[in-house]
Design a protein around this motif. Structure first.
Motif, PDB file in Angstrom:
ATOM      1  N   MET A 106       0.824  -1.208   0.000  1.00 21.10           N
ATOM      2  CA  MET A 106       0.000   0.000   0.000  1.00 21.10           C
ATOM      3  C   MET A 106       0.858   1.258   0.000  1.00 21.10           C
ATOM      4  O   MET A 106       0.557   2.220  -0.705  1.00 21.10           O
ATOM      5  CB  MET A 106      -0.927   0.021   1.215  1.00 21.10           C
ATOM      6  N   PHE A 107       1.919   1.244   0.783  1.00 20.69           N
ATOM      7  CA  PHE A 107       2.795   2.419   0.834  1.00 20.69           C
ATOM      8  C   PHE A 107       3.423   2.667  -0.543  1.00 20.69           C
ATOM      9  O   PHE A 107       3.477   3.808  -1.009  1.00 20.69           O
ATOM     10  CB  PHE A 107       3.869   2.232   1.901  1.00 20.69           C
ATOM     11  N   ASP A 108       3.862   1.615  -1.199  1.00 20.56           N
ATOM     12  CA  ASP A 108       4.434   1.747  -2.534  1.00 20.56           C
ATOM     13  C   ASP A 108       3.395   2.301  -3.525  1.00 20.56           C
ATOM     14  O   ASP A 108       3.694   3.198  -4.309  1.00 20.56           O
ATOM     15  CB  ASP A 108       4.958   0.391  -3.018  1.00 20.56           C
ATOM     16  N   LEU A 109       2.177   1.770  -3.478  1.00 16.80           N
ATOM     17  CA  LEU A 109       1.121   2.254  -4.360  1.00 16.80           C
ATOM     18  C   LEU A 109       0.792   3.723  -4.082  1.00 16.80           C
ATOM     19  O   LEU A 109       0.546   4.496  -5.002  1.00 16.80           O
ATOM     20  CB  LEU A 109      -0.136   1.389  -4.214  1.00 16.80           C
ATOM     21  N   LEU A 110       0.810   4.097  -2.806  1.00 14.99           N
ATOM     22  CA  LEU A 110       0.608   5.501  -2.438  1.00 14.99           C
ATOM     23  C   LEU A 110       1.689   6.379  -3.049  1.00 14.99           C
ATOM     24  O   LEU A 110       1.405   7.425  -3.628  1.00 14.99           O
ATOM     25  CB  LEU A 110       0.663   5.655  -0.917  1.00 14.99           C
ATOM     26  N   GLN A 111       2.929   5.945  -2.892  1.00  7.82           N
ATOM     27  CA  GLN A 111       4.056   6.717  -3.402  1.00  7.82           C
ATOM     28  C   GLN A 111       4.003   6.876  -4.921  1.00  7.82           C
ATOM     29  O   GLN A 111       4.472   7.864  -5.462  1.00  7.82           O
ATOM     30  CB  GLN A 111       5.384   6.048  -3.017  1.00  7.82           C
ATOM     31  N   LYS A 112       3.445   5.898  -5.586  1.00 10.20           N
ATOM     32  CA  LYS A 112       3.366   5.922  -7.050  1.00 10.20           C
ATOM     33  C   LYS A 112       2.073   6.557  -7.557  1.00 10.20           C
ATOM     34  O   LYS A 112       1.841   6.598  -8.759  1.00 10.20           O
ATOM     35  CB  LYS A 112       3.496   4.500  -7.598  1.00 10.20           C
ATOM     36  N   GLY A 113       1.225   7.040  -6.632  1.00 12.04           N
ATOM     37  CA  GLY A 113      -0.018   7.690  -7.020  1.00 12.04           C
ATOM     38  C   GLY A 113      -1.049   6.752  -7.609  1.00 12.04           C
ATOM     39  O   GLY A 113      -1.868   7.156  -8.431  1.00 12.04           O
ATOM     40  N   LYS A 114      -1.037   5.491  -7.191  1.00  7.80           N
ATOM     41  CA  LYS A 114      -1.927   4.493  -7.775  1.00  7.80           C
ATOM     42  C   LYS A 114      -3.135   4.147  -6.906  1.00  7.80           C
ATOM     43  O   LYS A 114      -3.838   3.182  -7.189  1.00  7.80           O
ATOM     44  CB  LYS A 114      -1.139   3.229  -8.106  1.00  7.80           C
ATOM     45  N   LEU A 115      -3.362   4.929  -5.838  1.00  6.69           N
ATOM     46  CA  LEU A 115      -4.542   4.725  -5.005  1.00  6.69           C
ATOM     47  C   LEU A 115      -5.383   5.996  -5.039  1.00  6.69           C
ATOM     48  O   LEU A 115      -4.969   7.037  -4.525  1.00  6.69           O
ATOM     49  CB  LEU A 115      -4.143   4.397  -3.560  1.00  6.69           C
ATOM     50  N   ASN A 116      -6.546   5.914  -5.643  1.00  4.37           N
ATOM     51  CA  ASN A 116      -7.414   7.084  -5.778  1.00  4.37           C
ATOM     52  C   ASN A 116      -7.633   7.763  -4.430  1.00  4.37           C
ATOM     53  O   ASN A 116      -7.884   7.098  -3.427  1.00  4.37           O
ATOM     54  CB  ASN A 116      -8.768   6.683  -6.364  1.00  4.37           C
ATOM     55  N   TYR A 117      -7.556   9.075  -4.437  1.00  4.21           N
ATOM     56  CA  TYR A 117      -7.805   9.922  -3.266  1.00  4.21           C
ATOM     57  C   TYR A 117      -6.748   9.787  -2.178  1.00  4.21           C
ATOM     58  O   TYR A 117      -6.924  10.318  -1.090  1.00  4.21           O
ATOM     59  CB  TYR A 117      -9.183   9.643  -2.642  1.00  4.21           C
ATOM     60  N   HIS A 118      -5.682   9.072  -2.440  1.00  2.05           N
ATOM     61  CA  HIS A 118      -4.679   8.852  -1.409  1.00  2.05           C
ATOM     62  C   HIS A 118      -3.318   9.321  -1.894  1.00  2.05           C
ATOM     63  O   HIS A 118      -2.806   8.834  -2.903  1.00  2.05           O
ATOM     64  CB  HIS A 118      -4.620   7.375  -1.019  1.00  2.05           C
ATOM     65  N   VAL A 119      -2.746  10.247  -1.139  1.00  7.43           N
ATOM     66  CA  VAL A 119      -1.421  10.768  -1.454  1.00  7.43           C
ATOM     67  C   VAL A 119      -0.776  11.227  -0.153  1.00  7.43           C
ATOM     68  O   VAL A 119      -1.471  11.614   0.789  1.00  7.43           O
ATOM     69  CB  VAL A 119      -1.510  11.925  -2.487  1.00  7.43           C
ATOM     70  N   LEU A 120       0.516  11.116  -0.093  1.00  7.78           N
ATOM     71  CA  LEU A 120       1.279  11.621   1.053  1.00  7.78           C
ATOM     72  C   LEU A 120       2.329  12.589   0.530  1.00  7.78           C
ATOM     73  O   LEU A 120       2.984  12.320  -0.471  1.00  7.78           O
ATOM     74  CB  LEU A 120       1.963  10.475   1.802  1.00  7.78           C
ATOM     75  N   HIS A 121       2.474  13.711   1.227  1.00  9.64           N
ATOM     76  CA  HIS A 121       3.448  14.733   0.867  1.00  9.64           C
ATOM     77  C   HIS A 121       4.499  14.831   1.967  1.00  9.64           C
ATOM     78  O   HIS A 121       4.311  14.336   3.086  1.00  9.64           O
ATOM     79  CB  HIS A 121       2.760  16.087   0.699  1.00  9.64           C
ATOM     80  N   SER A 122       5.578  15.506   1.666  1.00 12.28           N
ATOM     81  CA  SER A 122       6.634  15.737   2.647  1.00 12.28           C
ATOM     82  C   SER A 122       6.033  16.359   3.910  1.00 12.28           C
ATOM     83  O   SER A 122       5.247  17.305   3.834  1.00 12.28           O
ATOM     84  CB  SER A 122       7.689  16.672   2.052  1.00 12.28           C
ATOM     85  N   GLY A 123       6.380  15.785   5.051  1.00 15.05           N
ATOM     86  CA  GLY A 123       5.877  16.276   6.334  1.00 15.05           C
ATOM     87  C   GLY A 123       4.599  15.603   6.799  1.00 15.05           C
ATOM     88  O   GLY A 123       4.241  15.712   7.977  1.00 15.05           O
ATOM     89  N   ASP A 124       3.888  14.925   5.895  1.00 16.46           N
ATOM     90  CA  ASP A 124       2.656  14.231   6.286  1.00 16.46           C
ATOM     91  C   ASP A 124       2.985  13.064   7.214  1.00 16.46           C
ATOM     92  O   ASP A 124       4.058  12.462   7.139  1.00 16.46           O
ATOM     93  CB  ASP A 124       1.915  13.684   5.065  1.00 16.46           C
ATOM     94  N   ILE A 125       2.012  12.741   8.050  1.00 12.87           N
ATOM     95  CA  ILE A 125       2.177  11.647   9.006  1.00 12.87           C
ATOM     96  C   ILE A 125       1.278  10.491   8.591  1.00 12.87           C
ATOM     97  O   ILE A 125       0.084  10.682   8.322  1.00 12.87           O
ATOM     98  CB  ILE A 125       1.836  12.108  10.432  1.00 12.87           C
TER      99      ILE A 125
END
Length: 145
Positions: A106-125
């Motif tokens: 899931m973390f990898d998919l998040l990083q690659k922008g492959k999960l709709n509505y889910h993104v993490l940016h620098s500083g996010d927890i």
């Protein structure tokens, strides 16, 4: 209480000597609903992080109903009723229960922008939480670099 054990097949037609993993599913569910939120709260509290500051909660996905109940119970521990709509990515519907690989996948998919509505940016927890077949519960808080 015996939640998980090994045993022979329940099938009367089965003649092999294989040993299978057995579980008391209802009690495993109740165990996860109680202890996973507590572990997450403990990791947040130790880190001095408020639940409101968490952008994503990634939970080992063995059961979507259980994961949603875990999130609900976590927010109850903080006396919060409103759960952010997109705080918990779900992949079980298309990846199934991938055991310990769920969180890094899931973390990898998040990083690659492959999960709709889910993104993490620098500083996010983000919070990572799991409950394993040995009934081991883990929780980790991660701030994105």
């Amino acid at each position: 209480m015996n939640l998980i054990w090994n045993g022979r097949s329940y099938s009367p037609e089965h003649t092999g000597d294989e040993i299978y993993l057995k579980m008391n599913g209802h009690n495993v569910y109740k165990y996860a609903l109680r202890y996973v939120p507590e572990a997450v709260k403990m990791s947040l509290d130790k880190g001095g992080i408020d639940l409101n500051d968490v952008k994503k909660i990634l939970i080992h996905q063995a059961n979507e109903k259980m994961d949603r109940a875990i999130i609900k119970n976590l927010f109850k521990l903080y006396n919060m009723k409103d759960i952010p709509e997109h705080i918990m990515p779900m992949t079980i519907s298309w990846l199934g229960n991938s055991s310990v690989a769920t969180l890094p996948t899931m973390f990898d998919l998040l990083q690659k922008g492959k999960l709709n509505y889910h993104v993490l940016h620098s500083g996010d927890i983000a919070v990572f939480a799991s409950v394993g077949a040995g009934m081991n519960i883990n929780s980790m808080v991660y701030r994105m670099p």
